[in-house]
Scaffold this motif. Structure first.
Motif, PDB file in Angstrom:
ATOM      1  N   ARG A 266       9.038  40.554  15.948  1.00  0.00           N
ATOM      2  CA  ARG A 266       9.634  39.480  16.754  1.00  0.00           C
ATOM      3  C   ARG A 266       9.720  38.177  15.960  1.00  0.00           C
ATOM      4  NH1 ARG A 266      11.128  38.720  21.700  1.00  0.00           N
ATOM      5  NH2 ARG A 266      10.267  40.717  22.418  1.00  0.00           N
ATOM      6  N   ILE A 267       8.683  37.865  15.208  1.00  0.00           N
ATOM      7  CA  ILE A 267       8.704  36.638  14.417  1.00  0.00           C
ATOM      8  C   ILE A 267       9.807  36.706  13.357  1.00  0.00           C
ATOM      9  CG2 ILE A 267       7.400  35.318  12.693  1.00  0.00           C
ATOM     10  CD1 ILE A 267       4.883  35.907  14.404  1.00  0.00           C
ATOM     11  N   VAL A 268       9.941  37.863  12.688  1.00  0.00           N
ATOM     12  CA  VAL A 268      10.999  38.018  11.690  1.00  0.00           C
ATOM     13  C   VAL A 268      12.364  37.819  12.337  1.00  0.00           C
ATOM     14  CG1 VAL A 268      12.165  39.690  10.189  1.00  0.00           C
ATOM     15  CG2 VAL A 268       9.669  39.484  10.129  1.00  0.00           C
ATOM     16  N   MET A 269      12.578  38.390  13.502  1.00  0.00           N
ATOM     17  CA  MET A 269      13.867  38.254  14.184  1.00  0.00           C
ATOM     18  C   MET A 269      14.121  36.808  14.584  1.00  0.00           C
ATOM     19  SD  MET A 269      15.411  41.197  14.336  1.00  0.00           S
ATOM     20  CE  MET A 269      14.819  42.684  13.531  1.00  0.00           C
ATOM     21  N   GLU A 270      13.131  36.169  15.197  1.00  0.00           N
ATOM     22  CA  GLU A 270      13.318  34.795  15.668  1.00  0.00           C
ATOM     23  C   GLU A 270      13.572  33.836  14.519  1.00  0.00           C
ATOM     24  OE1 GLU A 270      10.562  35.073  19.731  1.00  0.00           O
ATOM     25  OE2 GLU A 270       9.770  34.113  17.919  1.00  0.00           O
ATOM     26  N   GLU A 271      12.801  33.950  13.466  1.00  0.00           N
ATOM     27  CA  GLU A 271      12.950  33.032  12.346  1.00  0.00           C
ATOM     28  C   GLU A 271      14.249  33.304  11.570  1.00  0.00           C
ATOM     29  OE1 GLU A 271      11.165  30.321  11.758  1.00  0.00           O
ATOM     30  OE2 GLU A 271      10.119  30.836  13.619  1.00  0.00           O
ATOM     31  N   SER A 272      14.660  34.550  11.511  1.00  0.00           N
ATOM     32  CA  SER A 272      15.930  34.871  10.841  1.00  0.00           C
ATOM     33  C   SER A 272      17.094  34.234  11.586  1.00  0.00           C
ATOM     34  CB  SER A 272      16.123  36.387  10.762  1.00  0.00           C
ATOM     35  OG  SER A 272      15.136  36.989   9.949  1.00  0.00           O
TER      36      SER A 272
END
Length: 347
Positions: free
Chosen positions: A93-99
């Motif tokens: 989720r963090i990778v998706m949000e920050e991307s």
């Protein structure tokens, strides 16, 4: 024109193969991983960041200038359950949000066919039910759901479900077969070993990642099974490794039910590296339909199961002197054999 890629988990087995693949195609590469990127052949040609996908600032800092993210970081089944859930779900989720915050429009998520659990039919299609076995399988199913939340609204999120993939730099559970073959032992399989069982060469996986990174959105923004087009059985494919080793050893069958009971006990006592999804499926058919990837992406696997195993085994022979005695938990290190090490004397 080259793209700027961020590979999460870029120090791992898939990571290094993908780094080499992309550099050979003139791409700009950044890797983010918990462990140091220690491959001397390309360390000076990339940007390597040591960090954790569960730490938002680490992810945000690695995304500078990225056009495509390949999200390959995951905590594997031998990790503690809490680390699996926090890495594979919350980290995703963090990778998706920050991307998305960084303006990235293409995020390729590396899932697994373990999301299908222990199937009751074959081949498996992308539309089949998902049922993760154990913390790893459960977490990978949940991670796919996170990815699906981000599809649309200008973000393309291909999800790849590869079969167990092998090739140069792969150790993990396959190191058992390679060590036994090199030392002149035979190798056991549960049951007859004549069940069709599909693997995948890591180079073919890199090919399909490239296709998902470069093809138009309407082709790539979907979920795809990935596996070898040509595959045999555990008996035939593992025998090819023993034949290549040249000691005249053979694959041996062992009864399924008592072996599974023993492996369950050994797993509970932490005396075996084999976890439920491996020993509950290895005696059963295991193959997926790759037709969707072939039709939509133009995927054309180049390596059979035997090709992939022998490519991996040749690499193992060339490099086994440097592995050291300390086992690990990743695909890049041999796993501790535990009580299975004693079983070698019977084969």
């Amino acid at each position: 024109m080259g793209k700027r890629f961020l590979i999460t988990g870029g120090s791992g087995f898939l990571g290094i193969n993908l780094v080499r693949y992309l550099l050979a195609r003139g791409q700009d590469v950044t890797v983010l991983d918990l462990v140091e990127f220690d491959y001397e052949d390309c360390r000076d040609r990339i940007r390597a960041i040591q960090g954790d996908i569960r730490i938002r600032d680490d992810v945000a800092g690695s995304l500078e200038g990225a056009d495509v993210v390949v999200h390959a970081a995951a905590a594997l089944p031998l990790y503690k359950p809490e680390d699996i859930y926090s890495t594979d779900i919350e980290g995703t989720r963090i990778v998706m949000e920050e991307s998305v915050k960084a303006g990235v429009k293409r995020i390729v998520h590396i899932s697994t066919t373990a999301v299908y659990g222990i199937p009751d039919h074959h081949p498996l299609f992308e539309t089949d039910r998902l049922f993760g076995v154990g913390p790893y399988g459960e977490a990978k199913v949940a991670a796919e759901r996170v990815c699906e939340e981000f599809r649309g609204n200008g973000v393309t999120v291909p999800i790849l479900r590869p079969k167990s993939f092998i090739g140069p730099e792969r150790l993990g559970v396959f190191a058992l077969l390679y060590e036994w073959a090199r030392e002149g032992h035979g190798f056991p399989v549960l049951g007859s070993g004549n069940n069709p069982y599909q693997f995948l060469d890591v180079e073919d996986l890199c090919d399909v990642i490239w296709l998902c990174s470069t093809l138009p959105d309407d082709l790539a923004n979907d979920t795809f099974n990935v596996g070898a087009a040509v595959y045999g059985t555990p008996r035939s494919d593992f025998q090819a490794v023993l034949d290549f080793a040249g000691h005249g050893r053979r694959i041996s069958s062992i009864p399924v039910k008592p072996a599974v009971l023993m492996l369950r006990l050994l797993e509970s006592l932490h005396l075996s590296p084999l976890y439920k999804w491996i020993y509950e499926t290895v005696d059963k058919e295991s193959f997926v339909s790759i037709q969707k990837a072939v039709d939509r992406l133009g995927f054309a696997p180049r390596y059979s199961n035997v090709d992939a195993l022998l490519r991996n085994y040749r690499w193992y022979l060339e490099n086994c002197s440097r592995f050291g005695k300390r086992p690990g938990l990743t695909h890049r290190t041999p796993w501790a054999q535990g009580a299975l090490k004693l079983a070698k004397i019977f084969f």
